[in-house]
Write an enzyme that holds these catalytic residues in place. Sequence first.
Site, short mmCIF file in Angstrom:
data_model
loop_
_atom_site.label_atom_id
_atom_site.label_comp_id
_atom_site.label_asym_id
_atom_site.label_seq_id
_atom_site.Cartn_x
_atom_site.Cartn_y
_atom_site.Cartn_z
N ARG A 247 16.27 -8.36 1.04
CA ARG A 247 16.63 -8.68 -0.34
C ARG A 247 16.98 -7.41 -1.12
NH1 ARG A 247 15.57 -13.85 -1.95
NH2 ARG A 247 14.44 -15.16 -0.46
N HIS B 63 10.27 -6.67 0.50
CA HIS B 63 9.65 -6.59 1.82
C HIS B 63 10.54 -5.71 2.72
CE1 HIS B 63 12.25 -10.13 2.24
NE2 HIS B 63 11.41 -10.88 1.55
N HIS C 232 11.71 -22.65 8.16
CA HIS C 232 11.01 -22.74 6.88
C HIS C 232 9.79 -23.63 7.02
CE1 HIS C 232 10.95 -21.60 2.61
NE2 HIS C 232 10.23 -22.69 2.48
N ASP C 233 8.62 -23.01 6.97
CA ASP C 233 7.33 -23.69 7.00
C ASP C 233 7.03 -24.41 8.32
OD1 ASP C 233 6.69 -22.75 4.51
OD2 ASP C 233 7.25 -24.58 3.45
N ARG D 67 0.81 -1.21 0.00
CA ARG D 67 0.00 0.00 0.00
C ARG D 67 0.85 1.27 0.00
NH1 ARG D 67 -5.48 0.79 1.55
NH2 ARG D 67 -5.99 2.95 1.03
N THR E 237 11.51 -17.43 -2.21
CA THR E 237 11.80 -17.65 -0.80
C THR E 237 12.91 -18.69 -0.70
OG1 THR E 237 10.87 -18.23 1.36
CG2 THR E 237 10.06 -19.47 -0.53
N HIS F 52 15.06 -10.52 6.30
CA HIS F 52 15.80 -10.92 5.10
C HIS F 52 15.75 -9.75 4.11
CE1 HIS F 52 16.76 -14.37 2.08
NE2 HIS F 52 17.25 -13.22 1.64
N GLY G 149 8.11 -17.05 10.27
CA GLY G 149 7.50 -15.82 9.79
C GLY G 149 6.15 -16.04 9.15
N HIS G 150 6.13 -16.69 8.00
CA HIS G 150 4.91 -16.77 7.19
C HIS G 150 3.74 -17.38 7.98
CE1 HIS G 150 2.65 -17.01 3.40
NE2 HIS G 150 2.21 -18.16 3.86
N GLU H 71 19.30 -12.37 7.74
CA GLU H 71 19.60 -13.48 6.85
C GLU H 71 19.62 -13.00 5.40
OE1 GLU H 71 16.53 -16.38 7.55
OE2 GLU H 71 15.20 -15.47 6.05
#
Length: 237
Positions: A45, A50, A190-191, A18, A100, A43, A213-214, A70
């Site tokens: 990037r 993000h 991760h997951d 947004r 990812t 992270h 995170g996710h 990371e």
Amino acid sequence: MAKLSVNVNKIATIRNARGGDVPNVVQVAKDCERFGAEGITIHPRPDERHITTKDVYDLDKVVTTEYNIEGYPDERFMRLVEETRPTQATLVPDGPDVLTSNAGWDTVKYKDMLTEICSQLAEWGVRSAIFVDTNPSNINGAKEVGVDRIELYTGPYADHYEEDKDAAIKDYISAAKLAHDLGLGINAGHDLSLLNLAFFKQSIPNLAEVSIGHALIADALYLGLETTIKKYLELLK
């Protein structure tokens, strides 16, 4: 008890969709700590899809627990680490075009590069971690490059947990034992989720930290951030 480091990338993703500063990444990180999280992970990037460069420095000023940055150890990443000196730098092998992190390092192939980077991190007083799969050669290779910890890539575990959790965890138990025998600290990420985290924690001895995170942010949409963090912390006891 393994520490919970909350990855706030998704908060930045929502903000960036947004524009402006809602939700505020710094405030969310502070709230995560207030609710019990023992670390904040980001992270940054290169495309800043993000976490932005500004976020890295803004969070450095306020994070009072463990600050974990990371990313792929290119020149930009190393400059950010040098200038902020986080608690931990977690090295991942994916380039800027990857959605990812979805694989671990080939620590044998990249031995020279990783050795140089881990040595530099040690000079800066930053704990080093390397994202790896459960392949014993890559864990032995991690020891050879002088890293402090490995972070086990738990994507395959999460993918197969519901069909056969004992089979899904088997290689991770062996990998964790090897890492511990080599004197390496053990992180994971991760997951990992409310569904599969407790079994992973119970099965993996000497687990020091998980970065989530996710799934955590998705759960927070329904449960609220404070309740969600407390639920994850309970599973790590």
